[in-house]
Design a protein around this motif. Sequence first.
Motif, PDB file in Angstrom:
ATOM      1  N   SER A  75      -4.066  -0.966   9.015  1.00 43.90           N
ATOM      2  CA  SER A  75      -4.993  -1.713   8.426  1.00 43.90           C
ATOM      3  C   SER A  75      -4.931  -1.780   6.964  1.00 43.90           C
ATOM      4  O   SER A  75      -5.345  -0.846   6.183  1.00 43.90           O
ATOM      5  CB  SER A  75      -6.343  -1.971   8.710  1.00 43.90           C
ATOM      6  N   PRO A  76      -4.215  -2.747   6.075  1.00 40.95           N
ATOM      7  CA  PRO A  76      -4.059  -2.453   4.594  1.00 40.95           C
ATOM      8  C   PRO A  76      -5.325  -2.269   4.017  1.00 40.95           C
ATOM      9  O   PRO A  76      -5.260  -1.570   2.730  1.00 40.95           O
ATOM     10  CB  PRO A  76      -3.075  -3.658   4.307  1.00 40.95           C
ATOM     11  N   VAL A  77      -6.531  -3.064   4.444  1.00 43.50           N
ATOM     12  CA  VAL A  77      -7.573  -2.864   3.522  1.00 43.50           C
ATOM     13  C   VAL A  77      -8.067  -1.696   3.534  1.00 43.50           C
ATOM     14  O   VAL A  77      -8.819  -1.151   2.531  1.00 43.50           O
ATOM     15  CB  VAL A  77      -8.790  -3.867   4.262  1.00 43.50           C
TER      16      VAL A  77
ATOM     17  N   THR B 166       0.727  -1.020  -0.001  1.00 45.43           N
ATOM     18  CA  THR B 166      -0.046   0.151   0.058  1.00 45.43           C
ATOM     19  C   THR B 166       0.625   1.237  -0.009  1.00 45.43           C
ATOM     20  O   THR B 166       0.426   2.435  -0.344  1.00 45.43           O
ATOM     21  CB  THR B 166      -1.069  -0.064   1.262  1.00 45.43           C
ATOM     22  N   GLU B 167       2.030   1.162   0.207  1.00 45.51           N
ATOM     23  CA  GLU B 167       2.979   2.426   0.303  1.00 45.51           C
ATOM     24  C   GLU B 167       4.191   2.394  -0.703  1.00 45.51           C
ATOM     25  O   GLU B 167       4.794   3.553  -0.913  1.00 45.51           O
ATOM     26  CB  GLU B 167       3.644   2.034   1.677  1.00 45.51           C
ATOM     27  N   THR B 168       4.456   1.445  -1.416  1.00 48.15           N
ATOM     28  CA  THR B 168       5.588   1.299  -2.454  1.00 48.15           C
ATOM     29  C   THR B 168       4.955   0.548  -3.757  1.00 48.15           C
ATOM     30  O   THR B 168       4.346  -0.390  -3.528  1.00 48.15           O
ATOM     31  CB  THR B 168       7.050   0.826  -1.947  1.00 48.15           C
ATOM     32  N   ASP B 169       5.614   0.849  -4.787  1.00 46.16           N
ATOM     33  CA  ASP B 169       5.281   0.078  -6.178  1.00 46.16           C
ATOM     34  C   ASP B 169       6.556  -0.528  -6.620  1.00 46.16           C
ATOM     35  O   ASP B 169       6.688  -0.819  -7.585  1.00 46.16           O
ATOM     36  CB  ASP B 169       4.957   1.211  -7.198  1.00 46.16           C
ATOM     37  N   ILE B 170       7.568  -0.671  -5.714  1.00 46.48           N
ATOM     38  CA  ILE B 170       8.745  -1.420  -5.876  1.00 46.48           C
ATOM     39  C   ILE B 170       8.742  -2.670  -6.132  1.00 46.48           C
ATOM     40  O   ILE B 170       9.509  -3.248  -6.847  1.00 46.48           O
ATOM     41  CB  ILE B 170      10.111  -0.845  -4.792  1.00 46.48           C
ATOM     42  N   PHE B 171       7.732  -3.249  -5.629  1.00 47.64           N
ATOM     43  CA  PHE B 171       7.635  -5.034  -6.023  1.00 47.64           C
ATOM     44  C   PHE B 171       6.922  -5.092  -7.345  1.00 47.64           C
ATOM     45  O   PHE B 171       5.701  -4.560  -7.564  1.00 47.64           O
ATOM     46  CB  PHE B 171       6.897  -5.499  -4.719  1.00 47.64           C
TER      47      PHE B 171
END
Length: 944
Positions: free
Chosen positions: A850-852, A792-797
């Motif tokens: 909570s990621p959701v 939820t915090e990065t698009d590196i993956f």
Amino acid sequence: MNLSLIGTLKKLTFSLTFTLAIVANINAEQRPLAVTDIMKFKQIVKPQLSEDGQWLAYSAQPDRGDSTFYLKAINSPKQYQVENGTSGAISADGRFAAVTIPPTLLAKEQADKKAKKKLKNNLEIITLASGARVTFTKVESFQLSDKFGYLAFISEIPEAEDKLADEATTSEPANTAEQNDEEAEIKLFNSKRINKSLTIVNLETGEQQVIEQVDGYAFAEKTPNLVYAISTKDGVENALKALNVKTSKTSLLVTKANSSFNGFSWNNEGNKVAFLQGDFSQENDIRSHIVKIWKSNNNKIKTIKTNDKQAANWYIPETNKLTWSLDDERLFFGFKPVVEKLAEIDTKPESTDDLYNIEKLTEGRNLQIWHGDDSLIKTNEKYQLGKDKKSFFTAVFHVDDNKLVRLADKKVISVKASNNENAVIAKTDLNYRKLRTWEGFFSDIYIVDLDNGKKSLVTKKLSSYSNVKLSESGRYAAFYENENIWIYDRNNNKKRNITKNLPVSFADEDHDYPSKVPGYGIAGWLEDDDGVLVYDKFDIWLLQTDGDDAKCLTCAVGRPNSLQFRVNKLDDEQDYFSDEESLLLTSYSDELKHFGFYQLNLANEQLTKLLEENKKFKFIAKAKHADKLLYTREDFNEYPDIWVADLNLSNNKKITNVNPQKDDFLWGQSELVEWRSNMGVKHQGVLIKPANYVEGMQYPVVVYYYRRFSQRMYEFNAMKVNHRPNFPFYTSNGYAVFLPDVHFEVGTPGHSTNKSILPGLQKIIDMGVADPKAIGLHGHSWSGYQTLHAITETDIFAAAVSGAPVSNMTSAYSGIRLGTGLARQFQYEQGQSRIGASMFERRDLYIENSPVFFADRINTPLLMQFGDVDDAVPWQQGVEMYMAMRRLEKNVILLQYEGEPHHLKKYPNKVDYTIKMKQYFDHYLKGAPAAKWMVEGEAYRESK
């Protein structure tokens, strides 16, 4: 969404380049691992050293397939192996070995449910000097005599004979209904036991004696005595007998109709046996037993009697454990309180009026009442009830004084048998069970006097996981509390902090939970109360009961070199250290991650390094009557085979080689990596470079993590097919694997993940190892949650795989862990989830973590896995995340494995998930075509 077009030209170019590099560098004899190769790797299970130190026994068990049992001579090349052997024992005199051989895996999987019940174990006996073997079939249990060359085993009477016996029973005429019910109950009990026979074998001559209708048996240790129980079909001739296997003399100890005899416990000298005698003609629901002791030297039986008051309120249950002290002066066993059974009402209506009988109607209800003042919530109460059925309240019988002393009671419930001559440690959690819901597990601790049962309160509300050690005299108890080591003196009923003036902390320096800081543990007391050995993070201290004259025994080497020292217990029967003793220590480098062995002489306080390498060493066992010990040595490329050595680690040699096929495969190489987190804190991790690594070439990376994983630097990866990525499976197939440490901050555990691992990823990118556009993230359970939060915090993956994750702390907070029935609140307030407050105090933190609630920010393709009977994390947590991402039209797939718990148990599911996980990463990290299930999904199928 066309997943087949997602693979980029860059990834295709990488795949071609990587393939060419492998072709150029690969050893022709080595190949990448396949899933079936992982299945065939073996692990050493239950290694044991004979008491004379001359033989090693162990089972080599593959992840899937049949085991092989090995017996290896220590000082010669002599070796025996038993195909399909799974477990075994060596006689105390080192002359014979017995090995259990179950049906093969193929036989078990080919058999239907009915046929499986007929599959029985075989037993193979090996004479170690000559190698002579003999096999016995359909063996249920066995025991070797220690020094007399005899074997006893239970087997089933052939089915035809058993059938005839059943027919004979059913043909008996019935008497009155009451008599018939009582006799049927007795016969039901006996029918479970009569189809057994006991075979006694003289292993030197081969002579056999078969005794029919044997219920249980036990050899003495130091004498040739065998005790066994007879249970006849009608119960009339039930009896307990003893046999001297050397003289063949049989002694009738007890004979009584409808009695049971079990719980056999020989004393250490082998001249007394304690046992339980039960009466199955009793009409009440409580099967009360009597504890008796038979003395072989005079063939007399002593009955341990209870007074009338005790007998009215307490009974001796069959579920019990009779335990002798090492000096044979005391026998421990247990009682249970008599609980009045509530009267049952027959709910079956007998008339029209009964259809409207409120009492009968409501008696048939299915109801559990959850009251706010209950000490346990109902699900945990059910779990606790299951444990309580197997537990008992310990008492001790002083044999010479003929005195019974109750040690545990309804207020102080837990006492374990001990070899201490004067006292035992007791604990009770009854005052703190409600706190399980949100705070954790606590107990009040007592010293209980063995002579009179007097209880002395040591301390209140101690963590149930804290170690409490009793001194030899029984006067002192040492324990960790409030970040210090304390001594309780029961002579003056006072406790003293004995570490408050020392210059180091005895509390966990790396604790990152919102709970009380635990300690490092207590090694044990010296004899004669001459001090207690305790641990700080690195060193071993010798502390006195008055807090004066504290000595650090390893400080010259430990903390200055970041070496952690811990004591290995060489003798399981030794309760206290001699002040002249030389201790075997294991060392661990907190900085460099390697292990070693040291020797600490308590007499002169000299510390000597015996062995230290860039390896992981693990002590296994010492021979009971020889100066030989076993240990393992391993690293990422070396399986932890067994080594044997003298006590000073000289004359050491490798004695097993269970996975020679390892050399056939590409593997990889591990190295330690360091970086600073976003908060400037030093972090470490393990980078496992792919096999045939080419300097300057960038590789796809699978990140696997939980909390601290850098200690795995010198660990051989467990070769199993399960819910985890198998590291060599990936590194032999062109991946790098990264195991970063995560340092958590209380209140923001989700954010802590990226603060820790993203700089680590940048480090391995800067090293030229990681392809920044081909990094995958994998986590399970707690790290499954971290994985959801991280994306939820990065698009590196490029892709993420998350197994059994919590996605919504607000809904999980008041959920239940189905395995134990515990509420989940304690996990968030005090435990792993590290919020540090209730949801009602800091609901903002529950939402923030909570990621959701932040699924709209996710751009990373996500594969989730859940078993739908998960007993730790409610599997609906996966559904919540799936529904959120589906609604937002994000790239998400949820694998629901039916009937599976928190960790997959069924082998087909393990294999399926392993394959799908690899296919997922292959597509997103290496540009491989998407598997059909990734593109099209799969229609609902009825369960098989």
